[in-house]
Design an enzyme around this catalytic site. Structure first.
Site, mmCIF file in Angstrom:
data_model
loop_
_atom_site.group_PDB
_atom_site.id
_atom_site.type_symbol
_atom_site.label_atom_id
_atom_site.label_comp_id
_atom_site.label_asym_id
_atom_site.label_seq_id
_atom_site.Cartn_x
_atom_site.Cartn_y
_atom_site.Cartn_z
ATOM 1 C CG PHE A 179 0.107 -2.311 -2.040
ATOM 2 C CD1 PHE A 179 0.492 -1.119 -2.732
ATOM 3 C CD2 PHE A 179 0.304 -2.634 -0.704
ATOM 4 C CE1 PHE A 179 0.971 0.028 -1.934
ATOM 5 C CE2 PHE A 179 0.735 -1.478 0.130
ATOM 6 C CZ PHE A 179 1.030 -0.101 -0.503
ATOM 7 C CE LYS A 183 -1.528 -3.913 5.598
ATOM 8 N NZ LYS A 183 -1.575 -2.352 5.805
ATOM 9 C CG ASP A 230 3.796 -8.934 0.480
ATOM 10 O OD1 ASP A 230 3.454 -8.885 1.683
ATOM 11 O OD2 ASP A 230 3.786 -7.908 -0.018
#
Length: 396
Positions: free
Chosen positions: A130, A244, A215
């Site tokens: 993801f 985040k 990532d």
């Protein structure tokens, strides 16, 4: 039935938070929830941390936004601190993780373009990944739930099996530009890459003139007990995406790169209206002031070990429900023997415990990184009560 004013793309539940205090969220009616999801790994300092709140308030009263046409003292200072603490030589600030992924893809393709090999433009990514919800990000995953209905997707992506070095090597060809990988898959179910796999990708990238893009949007920024997860693998990337936790809840992301990898990113090749504005930089600096300290990282390791040990002691008492624990630091997953989403809803609605479901029937436990032992004890108590009162739904 008319469409709702908020576009109905999220399965919103009945929890309606209006306030946060440390590791707790408080709903409209005053109900309290122990937040072991932290905005899906975003609120790394919990809710209402006084240092972060003051930094944002002070900066908002001073200078909130200016165009990137002007110099950025705040951005230059924050970028230098990130460069000093990582493999990177340069940073591009974004508003989100998906935008950081877009920047990483463009940086990799541009690198080969300026090297005179524009045919090297294909990104090799991995199953169950993801990377976000933009067209570039969903083109880099094989998850149907994110791709269905949005075709044609972008060309130039190949998805191969995660943790299968042979599959990754077989996918390399003269057009291969880069590997794109989460060192620890988050939404996919807290699945760490093996040491052999990640080190192997680094080797294959070097041998084939490719770049390695990590990532670390979910697994980075102290979540695993080191500043970034790659430090635990003994390798460095060429490009890395961050978001985040980087500003503890303020929208901010970043694409970090070596000078060599970023050599094609010159004036006019990329931009962002809001990315890196003074307000975001103030929030990022406040978080880094706390998270970047060694004693903070050591506490994440210590609390992560305590929580994992407590979970491993709990699981055998409910072996009809739980399978195993996996993950690193305070990025932990409880694999269930049935649907994890139903159990997450049960914990939330009946026991005031917030977790988040992941792939492979995993309950993700992603608390604020400044929790203490009392929060761990309360989490285990609520999990245990939830497991006792839960009735596994019958298969359809």
């Amino acid at each position: 039935m008319p469409i709702t004013p908020l576009m109905p793309v999220y399965p919103r539940c009945g929890v309606r938070p209006v306030r946060g205090e440390g590791a707790y969220l408080i709903g409209e009616q005053g109900e309290r929830y122990l937040d072991m999801a932290a905005g899906i790994a975003v609120n790394i300092l919990g809710h209402g941390h006084p240092v972060l709140v003051k930094a944002i308030a002070d900066q908002a009263a001073t200078l909130m936004h200016v165009s990137n046409l002007y110099g950025s003292p705040q951005g230059e200072h924050f970028a230098q601190r990130l460069v000093d603490k990582t493999f990177a030589d340069t940073v591009f600030f974004t508003n989100s993780g998906a935008e950081a992924i877009e920047c990483a893809i463009k940086t990799a393709r541009r690198y080969h373009y300026v090297n005179g090999t524009p045919e090297k433009n294909r990104i090799i990514s991995f199953s169950n990944a993801f990377h976000g919800r933009t067209m570039g990000a969903i083109s880099a995953t094989n998850q149907a739930k994110m791709r269905d209905g949005f075709e044609p997707l972008l060309p130039g992506f190949t998805v191969v099996l995660f943790n299968d070095l042979g599959a990754a090597e077989a996918a390399i060809g003269p057009d291969a530009a880069a590997f794109l990988i989460e060192p620890i898959q988050g939404e996919g179910g807290i699945l760490p890459a093996t040491q052999e796999f990640l080190a192997g990708l680094r080797r294959l990238a070097n041998e084939n003139g490719m770049l390695l893009i990590l990532d670390e949007i979910q697994c980075g920024y102290a979540r695993t007990g080191t500043f970034f997860a790659y430090e635990q693998y003994g390798i460095t990337p060429d490009i890395m995406t961050v978001a985040k936790g980087i500003a503890g809840g303020f929208p901010l992301g970043a694409c970090l790169a070596t000078e060599e990898a970023a050599k094609g990113m010159v004036i006019g090749t990329h931009g962002s209206t809001y990315g890196g504005n003074p307000l975001a930089m103030a929030a990022g600096e406040a978080v880094l002031d706390i998270v970047g300290e060694q004693d903070f990282l050591e506490n994440v390791q210590r609390m992560g070990d305590r929580l994992r040990q407590a979970l491993e002691q709990l699981l055998p008492n409910h072996d009809h429900l739980f399978d195993s624990v996996r993950g690193v630091g305070l990025m932990l997953g409880i694999k269930l023997k049935s649907d994890s989403r139903a159990f997450v809803a049960h914990l939330r609605d009946n026991h005031g415990l917030l977790t988040v479901a992941g792939g492979d029937n995993v309950v993700r436990v992603l608390p604020p990184l400044n929790i203490d032992e009392s929060h761990i004890a309360e989490c285990i108590e609520k999990l245990s009560a939830g497991a006792r009162s839960y009735r596994v739904p019958e298969a359809a």
